[in-house]
Design an enzyme around this catalytic site. Structure first.
Site, PDB file in Angstrom:
ATOM      1  N   LYS A  13       0.838  -1.217   0.000  1.00 31.45           N
ATOM      2  CA  LYS A  13       0.000   0.000   0.000  1.00 31.45           C
ATOM      3  C   LYS A  13       0.870   1.263   0.000  1.00 31.45           C
ATOM      4  O   LYS A  13       0.658   2.177  -0.788  1.00 31.45           O
ATOM      5  CB  LYS A  13      -0.934   0.024   1.231  1.00 31.45           C
ATOM      6  N   ARG A  88      -9.797   0.447   8.829  1.00 36.79           N
ATOM      7  CA  ARG A  88      -9.382  -0.911   9.167  1.00 36.79           C
ATOM      8  C   ARG A  88     -10.420  -1.625  10.022  1.00 36.79           C
ATOM      9  O   ARG A  88     -10.191  -2.780  10.392  1.00 36.79           O
ATOM     10  CB  ARG A  88      -8.079  -0.872   9.959  1.00 36.79           C
ATOM     11  N   ARG A 127      11.886  -5.328   4.926  1.00 41.39           N
ATOM     12  CA  ARG A 127      11.579  -3.926   4.589  1.00 41.39           C
ATOM     13  C   ARG A 127      12.507  -2.922   5.276  1.00 41.39           C
ATOM     14  O   ARG A 127      12.839  -3.050   6.448  1.00 41.39           O
ATOM     15  CB  ARG A 127      10.141  -3.604   4.983  1.00 41.39           C
ATOM     16  N   ARG A 160      11.422  -1.010  10.859  1.00 41.08           N
ATOM     17  CA  ARG A 160      10.357  -0.703  11.807  1.00 41.08           C
ATOM     18  C   ARG A 160      10.301  -1.727  12.935  1.00 41.08           C
ATOM     19  O   ARG A 160      10.502  -2.907  12.719  1.00 41.08           O
ATOM     20  CB  ARG A 160       9.002  -0.661  11.077  1.00 41.08           C
ATOM     21  N   ARG A 171      -0.062  -8.616  13.482  1.00 39.98           N
ATOM     22  CA  ARG A 171      -0.689  -7.715  12.508  1.00 39.98           C
ATOM     23  C   ARG A 171      -1.480  -8.500  11.463  1.00 39.98           C
ATOM     24  O   ARG A 171      -2.557  -8.068  11.052  1.00 39.98           O
ATOM     25  CB  ARG A 171       0.387  -6.873  11.808  1.00 39.98           C
TER      26      ARG A 171
HETATM   27  P1  AP5 Z   1       4.819  -1.614   1.815  1.00 30.70           P
HETATM   28  O1  AP5 Z   1       4.495  -0.770   0.635  1.00 30.70           O
HETATM   29  O2  AP5 Z   1       5.547  -0.963   2.953  1.00 30.70           O
HETATM   30  O3  AP5 Z   1       3.508  -2.368   2.331  1.00 30.70           O
HETATM   31  P2  AP5 Z   1       2.256  -1.807   3.139  1.00 30.70           P
HETATM   32  O4  AP5 Z   1       1.073  -2.491   2.570  1.00 30.70           O
HETATM   33  O5  AP5 Z   1       2.256  -0.301   3.151  1.00 30.70           O
HETATM   34  O6  AP5 Z   1       2.599  -2.417   4.545  1.00 30.70           O
HETATM   35  P3  AP5 Z   1       2.550  -1.784   5.994  1.00 30.70           P
HETATM   36  O7  AP5 Z   1       3.257  -2.773   6.877  1.00 30.70           O
HETATM   37  O8  AP5 Z   1       3.063  -0.386   6.036  1.00 30.70           O
HETATM   38  O9  AP5 Z   1       1.063  -1.797   6.257  1.00 30.70           O
HETATM   39  P4  AP5 Z   1       0.422  -1.898   7.592  1.00 30.70           P
HETATM   40  O10 AP5 Z   1      -0.959  -1.760   7.150  1.00 30.70           O
HETATM   41  O11 AP5 Z   1       0.706  -3.064   8.433  1.00 30.70           O
HETATM   42  O12 AP5 Z   1       1.153  -0.738   8.435  1.00 30.70           O
HETATM   43  P5  AP5 Z   1       0.717   0.730   8.761  1.00 30.70           P
HETATM   44  O13 AP5 Z   1       1.917   1.572   8.701  1.00 30.70           O
HETATM   45  O14 AP5 Z   1      -0.488   1.122   7.987  1.00 30.70           O
HETATM   46  O15 AP5 Z   1       5.646  -2.870   1.284  1.00 30.70           O
HETATM   47  C1  AP5 Z   1       6.163  -3.844   2.174  1.00 30.70           C
HETATM   48  C2  AP5 Z   1       7.520  -4.364   1.660  1.00 30.70           C
HETATM   49  O16 AP5 Z   1       7.304  -5.058   0.434  1.00 30.70           O
HETATM   50  C3  AP5 Z   1       8.529  -3.254   1.343  1.00 30.70           C
HETATM   51  O17 AP5 Z   1       9.805  -3.710   1.688  1.00 30.70           O
HETATM   52  C4  AP5 Z   1       8.423  -3.064  -0.182  1.00 30.70           C
HETATM   53  O18 AP5 Z   1       9.636  -2.630  -0.755  1.00 30.70           O
HETATM   54  C5  AP5 Z   1       8.057  -4.471  -0.631  1.00 30.70           C
HETATM   55  N1  AP5 Z   1       7.186  -4.474  -1.812  1.00 30.70           N
HETATM   56  C6  AP5 Z   1       6.083  -3.695  -2.028  1.00 30.70           C
HETATM   57  N2  AP5 Z   1       5.496  -4.013  -3.193  1.00 30.70           N
HETATM   58  C7  AP5 Z   1       6.236  -5.028  -3.726  1.00 30.70           C
HETATM   59  C8  AP5 Z   1       6.139  -5.797  -4.930  1.00 30.70           C
HETATM   60  N3  AP5 Z   1       5.158  -5.591  -5.823  1.00 30.70           N
HETATM   61  N4  AP5 Z   1       7.067  -6.761  -5.136  1.00 30.70           N
HETATM   62  C9  AP5 Z   1       8.054  -6.971  -4.248  1.00 30.70           C
HETATM   63  N5  AP5 Z   1       8.219  -6.274  -3.104  1.00 30.70           N
HETATM   64  C10 AP5 Z   1       7.318  -5.311  -2.839  1.00 30.70           C
HETATM   65  O19 AP5 Z   1       0.227   0.569  10.282  1.00 30.70           O
HETATM   66  C11 AP5 Z   1       1.147   0.325  11.324  1.00 30.70           C
HETATM   67  C12 AP5 Z   1       0.406   0.277  12.653  1.00 30.70           C
HETATM   68  O20 AP5 Z   1      -0.242   1.558  12.916  1.00 30.70           O
HETATM   69  C13 AP5 Z   1      -0.741  -0.736  12.727  1.00 30.70           C
HETATM   70  O21 AP5 Z   1      -0.292  -2.033  13.051  1.00 30.70           O
HETATM   71  C14 AP5 Z   1      -1.602  -0.124  13.846  1.00 30.70           C
HETATM   72  O22 AP5 Z   1      -1.030  -0.363  15.118  1.00 30.70           O
HETATM   73  C15 AP5 Z   1      -1.523   1.374  13.554  1.00 30.70           C
HETATM   74  N6  AP5 Z   1      -2.578   1.805  12.625  1.00 30.70           N
HETATM   75  C16 AP5 Z   1      -2.410   2.332  11.377  1.00 30.70           C
HETATM   76  N7  AP5 Z   1      -3.598   2.605  10.807  1.00 30.70           N
HETATM   77  C17 AP5 Z   1      -4.541   2.246  11.732  1.00 30.70           C
HETATM   78  C18 AP5 Z   1      -5.969   2.247  11.705  1.00 30.70           C
HETATM   79  N8  AP5 Z   1      -6.652   2.686  10.623  1.00 30.70           N
HETATM   80  N9  AP5 Z   1      -6.610   1.795  12.812  1.00 30.70           N
HETATM   81  C19 AP5 Z   1      -5.942   1.371  13.915  1.00 30.70           C
HETATM   82  N10 AP5 Z   1      -4.590   1.318  13.970  1.00 30.70           N
HETATM   83  C20 AP5 Z   1      -3.896   1.748  12.893  1.00 30.70           C
END
Ligand code: AP5
Length: 215
Positions: A13, A88, A127, A160, A171
């Protein structure tokens, strides 16, 4: 246009949101990054969110919804935005629908990036993220040109806290239990567009852009 980029942790994402924001001009809002910035700054919100984020649990809805709606009310989101990591839970989805409806707006599209679970774990464990601009890399799949440095801004890359094995497990479990049910909610509303995220980054971007352009 109000667009949600939807998918499991590690689906890509953040990677795709950065690219889509550049190509479309839409403002990119990521709740994960808003929380991480609040934690870095040591704000009250950051202190409340920190244990949830580090353990891979969802931050309670009232905090998350309050933070997101405040961000959405800022002037740069008047013409739309790209939401990454929100909603979410069903409560968050409902609060978002209501807030947009009050302004005579609605979510236009939900782009669901689908990736198999084994691939998600491998992506998260490799990552690296830029401290300054948030651009993400993968040590093997999508490495930076210079080790430890961001291609975009030259700043330091870091791993991270919640990419360690136990928070990753947590997660993914939280995603399947609390977030994945939203897929049916948006499908029933006719807003869901599914894209195969198990392909190279640029191919996924092309499919997402095509889904955005598709009426
Ligand atoms: P990346 O693009 O970083 O993936 P992502 O989907 O953004 O993953 P996140 O881990 O950031 O999502 P998340 O939803 O768990 O975390 P968030 O920060 O929102 O890609 C991942 C890896 O894959 C990278 O190394 C990239 O290079 C690689 N990659 C990408 N595409 C690729 C491809 N096509 N081929 C190969 N490699 C690829 O949330 C973190 C925390 O915040 C949550 O756990 C929660 O505690 C809190 N939080 C955030 N939002 C909320 C909410 N709405 N409600 C409650 N708590 C929340």
């Amino acid at each position: 246009m109000y667009v949600i980029l939807f998918g499991a942790p590690g689906a890509g994402k953040g990677t795709q949101a950065t690219i889509l924001a550049e190509k479309t001009g839409l403002v990119h809002i990521t709740t994960g990054e808003l929380f991480r910035e609040a934690i870095r700054q040591g704000t009250e919100l950051g202190k409340q969110a920190q244990p949830y984020v580090e353990q891979g649990r969802l931050v309670p809805d009232h905090l998350t919804i309050g933070m997101l709606l405040e961000r959405l009310a800022q002037g740069d989101c008047g013409g739309g935005c790209l939401l990454d990591g929100f909603p979410r839970t069903m409560e968050q989805a409902t609060a978002l629908d209501e807030a947009l409806a009050e302004r005579g707006k609605a979510i236009d599209k939900v782009l669901y990036i689908r990736v198999p679970e084994a691939e998600l774990v491998s992506r998260l464990s490799g990552r690296w993220t830029c401290r300054q601009c948030g651009t993400v890399y993968h040590q093997r799949l999508h490495p930076p040109r210079q080790e430890g440095r961001c291609d975009r801004c030259g700043s330091e890359l870091y791993q991270r806290e919640d990419d360690k094995p136990e928070p990753v497990r947590q997660r993914l479990e939280v995603y399947w239990r609390q977030t994945a049910p939203l897929i049916d909610y948006y499908r029933a509303a006719g807003k869901l567009r599914e894209v195969d995220g198990n392909k190279p980054v640029d191919e996924v971007s092309e499919e997402l852009l095509a889904a955005l352009a598709d009426p």
